[in-house]
Scaffold this motif. Structure first.
Motif, PDB file in Angstrom:
ATOM      1  N   GLY A 141     -53.742  25.730  33.233  1.00  0.00           N
ATOM      2  CA  GLY A 141     -52.683  24.957  33.874  1.00  0.00           C
ATOM      3  C   GLY A 141     -51.315  25.427  33.411  1.00  0.00           C
ATOM      4  N   THR A 142     -50.284  24.698  33.810  1.00  0.00           N
ATOM      5  CA  THR A 142     -48.913  25.023  33.431  1.00  0.00           C
ATOM      6  C   THR A 142     -48.453  24.067  32.338  1.00  0.00           C
ATOM      7  N   TYR A 143     -48.068  24.620  31.209  1.00  0.00           N
ATOM      8  CA  TYR A 143     -47.568  23.841  30.080  1.00  0.00           C
ATOM      9  C   TYR A 143     -46.047  23.839  30.134  1.00  0.00           C
ATOM     10  N   HIS A 144     -45.462  22.692  29.870  1.00  0.00           N
ATOM     11  CA  HIS A 144     -44.005  22.542  29.868  1.00  0.00           C
ATOM     12  C   HIS A 144     -43.553  22.340  28.421  1.00  0.00           C
ATOM     13  N   PHE A 145     -42.748  23.268  27.910  1.00  0.00           N
ATOM     14  CA  PHE A 145     -42.235  23.200  26.543  1.00  0.00           C
ATOM     15  C   PHE A 145     -40.794  22.723  26.557  1.00  0.00           C
ATOM     16  N   LYS A 146     -40.480  21.774  25.679  1.00  0.00           N
ATOM     17  CA  LYS A 146     -39.116  21.267  25.511  1.00  0.00           C
ATOM     18  C   LYS A 146     -38.716  21.493  24.047  1.00  0.00           C
ATOM     19  N   PHE A 147     -37.788  22.409  23.825  1.00  0.00           N
ATOM     20  CA  PHE A 147     -37.298  22.705  22.479  1.00  0.00           C
ATOM     21  C   PHE A 147     -35.981  21.975  22.281  1.00  0.00           C
ATOM     22  N   TRP A 148     -35.933  21.105  21.265  1.00  0.00           N
ATOM     23  CA  TRP A 148     -34.750  20.280  21.007  1.00  0.00           C
ATOM     24  C   TRP A 148     -33.607  21.153  20.511  1.00  0.00           C
ATOM     25  N   THR A 149     -32.454  21.080  21.203  1.00  0.00           N
ATOM     26  CA  THR A 149     -31.287  21.883  20.831  1.00  0.00           C
ATOM     27  C   THR A 149     -30.149  21.034  20.276  1.00  0.00           C
ATOM     28  N   VAL A 206     -44.871  17.356  19.434  1.00  0.00           N
ATOM     29  CA  VAL A 206     -45.497  16.214  20.106  1.00  0.00           C
ATOM     30  C   VAL A 206     -46.148  16.697  21.397  1.00  0.00           C
ATOM     31  N   ARG A 207     -47.421  16.332  21.564  1.00  0.00           N
ATOM     32  CA  ARG A 207     -48.184  16.664  22.779  1.00  0.00           C
ATOM     33  C   ARG A 207     -48.216  15.444  23.685  1.00  0.00           C
ATOM     34  N   ASN A 208     -47.970  15.678  24.970  1.00  0.00           N
ATOM     35  CA  ASN A 208     -48.113  14.626  25.969  1.00  0.00           C
ATOM     36  C   ASN A 208     -48.649  15.292  27.231  1.00  0.00           C
ATOM     37  N   ASN A 209     -49.965  15.255  27.406  1.00  0.00           N
ATOM     38  CA  ASN A 209     -50.648  15.977  28.480  1.00  0.00           C
ATOM     39  C   ASN A 209     -50.292  17.456  28.394  1.00  0.00           C
ATOM     40  N   PHE A 210     -49.599  18.002  29.381  1.00  0.00           N
ATOM     41  CA  PHE A 210     -49.247  19.419  29.375  1.00  0.00           C
ATOM     42  C   PHE A 210     -47.805  19.664  28.899  1.00  0.00           C
ATOM     43  N   THR A 211     -47.164  18.656  28.334  1.00  0.00           N
ATOM     44  CA  THR A 211     -45.796  18.787  27.827  1.00  0.00           C
ATOM     45  C   THR A 211     -45.824  18.852  26.308  1.00  0.00           C
ATOM     46  N   ARG A 212     -45.053  19.788  25.760  1.00  0.00           N
ATOM     47  CA  ARG A 212     -44.925  19.946  24.307  1.00  0.00           C
ATOM     48  C   ARG A 212     -43.443  19.841  23.952  1.00  0.00           C
ATOM     49  N   THR A 213     -43.118  18.941  23.022  1.00  0.00           N
ATOM     50  CA  THR A 213     -41.754  18.784  22.540  1.00  0.00           C
ATOM     51  C   THR A 213     -41.698  19.320  21.121  1.00  0.00           C
ATOM     52  N   THR A 252     -27.920  17.103  20.200  1.00  0.00           N
ATOM     53  CA  THR A 252     -27.478  16.005  21.067  1.00  0.00           C
ATOM     54  C   THR A 252     -26.104  16.337  21.634  1.00  0.00           C
ATOM     55  N   ASN A 253     -25.789  15.745  22.788  1.00  0.00           N
ATOM     56  CA  ASN A 253     -24.469  15.955  23.376  1.00  0.00           C
ATOM     57  C   ASN A 253     -23.481  14.946  22.797  1.00  0.00           C
ATOM     58  N   ALA A 254     -22.268  14.912  23.322  1.00  0.00           N
ATOM     59  CA  ALA A 254     -21.212  14.032  22.795  1.00  0.00           C
ATOM     60  C   ALA A 254     -21.579  12.552  22.911  1.00  0.00           C
ATOM     61  N   GLN A 255     -22.433  12.213  23.874  1.00  0.00           N
ATOM     62  CA  GLN A 255     -22.849  10.814  24.052  1.00  0.00           C
ATOM     63  C   GLN A 255     -24.084  10.467  23.221  1.00  0.00           C
ATOM     64  N   GLY A 256     -24.597  11.428  22.457  1.00  0.00           N
ATOM     65  CA  GLY A 256     -25.767  11.190  21.616  1.00  0.00           C
ATOM     66  C   GLY A 256     -27.093  11.344  22.332  1.00  0.00           C
ATOM     67  N   VAL A 257     -27.084  11.952  23.523  1.00  0.00           N
ATOM     68  CA  VAL A 257     -28.313  12.147  24.297  1.00  0.00           C
ATOM     69  C   VAL A 257     -28.956  13.467  23.873  1.00  0.00           C
ATOM     70  N   ASP A 258     -30.272  13.427  23.635  1.00  0.00           N
ATOM     71  CA  ASP A 258     -31.002  14.634  23.247  1.00  0.00           C
ATOM     72  C   ASP A 258     -30.926  15.695  24.336  1.00  0.00           C
ATOM     73  N   GLN A 259     -30.742  16.959  23.904  1.00  0.00           N
ATOM     74  CA  GLN A 259     -30.674  18.093  24.807  1.00  0.00           C
ATOM     75  C   GLN A 259     -31.848  19.025  24.492  1.00  0.00           C
ATOM     76  N   PRO A 261     -31.810  21.545  15.099  1.00  0.00           N
ATOM     77  CA  PRO A 261     -31.976  22.028  16.467  1.00  0.00           C
ATOM     78  C   PRO A 261     -32.462  23.471  16.520  1.00  0.00           C
ATOM     79  N   VAL A 262     -33.108  23.792  17.595  1.00  0.00           N
ATOM     80  CA  VAL A 262     -33.560  25.144  17.870  1.00  0.00           C
ATOM     81  C   VAL A 262     -32.389  25.902  18.491  1.00  0.00           C
ATOM     82  N   SER A 263     -32.142  27.136  18.031  1.00  0.00           N
ATOM     83  CA  SER A 263     -31.036  27.909  18.600  1.00  0.00           C
ATOM     84  C   SER A 263     -31.510  28.912  19.645  1.00  0.00           C
ATOM     85  N   GLN A 264     -32.751  29.385  19.539  1.00  0.00           N
ATOM     86  CA  GLN A 264     -33.276  30.359  20.489  1.00  0.00           C
ATOM     87  C   GLN A 264     -34.802  30.365  20.394  1.00  0.00           C
TER      88      GLN A 264
END
Length: 136
Positions: free
Chosen positions: A109-117, A69-76, A119-126, A32-35
């Motif tokens: 345009g506006t790019y949306h970045f999602k940095f993986w931090t 991962v690139r998906n249009n203007f979203t970067r994960t 998973t929560n207690a239910q195993g869902v990506d944060q 995970p990314v911390s900062q």
């Protein structure tokens, strides 16, 4: 004479194909990314380095690459580490490390970045999420 060479070759192949390898192995692991030190504006066709911080869980983990991962203007984004399995000689480490990801926007345009931090207690990506504008 040729049958002897054939028998020797088959013998060597049989001996060398032992599947019980007990030596060290390496594996890739997502960390995970911390900062993130994220700029809010970018210039089109210009390369910007974005510092991404992460914590190595042990001294056997080393930065390998970015999950990107690139998906249009979203970067994960996440960190991919190489874990060298050297038996039980792998002390824990909680040191902060930084890797720079290079971003070169090709469109305005506006790019949306999602940095993986993690998973929560239910195993869902944060994710830690940022929007960055490319306006020139």
């Amino acid at each position: 004479m040729k049958p002897i060479y054939l028998l020797l070759a088959i013998g060597f192949l049989t001996i060398s194909c032992d599947s019980r390898y007990d030596g060290p192995t390496d594996e890739l692991e997502t960390l995970p990314v911390s900062q993130v030190e994220m700029p809010i504006k970018f210039a089109k066709d210009s390369i910007t380095e974005i510092p991404v911080h992460y914590i190595r869980p042990s001294v056997c983990h080393f930065f390998y690459d970015f999950y990107y991962v690139r998906n249009n203007f979203t970067r994960t984004v996440a960190i991919i580490a190489l874990k060298q399995n050297s038996g039980s000689n792998c002390p824990p480490s909680q040191l902060d490390y930084t890797a720079n990801i290079r971003f070169k926007p090709a469109s305005l345009g506006t790019y949306h970045f999602k940095f993986w931090t993690g998973t929560n207690a239910q195993g869902v990506d944060q994710f830690e999420e940022y929007d960055a504008v490319v306006d020139h």
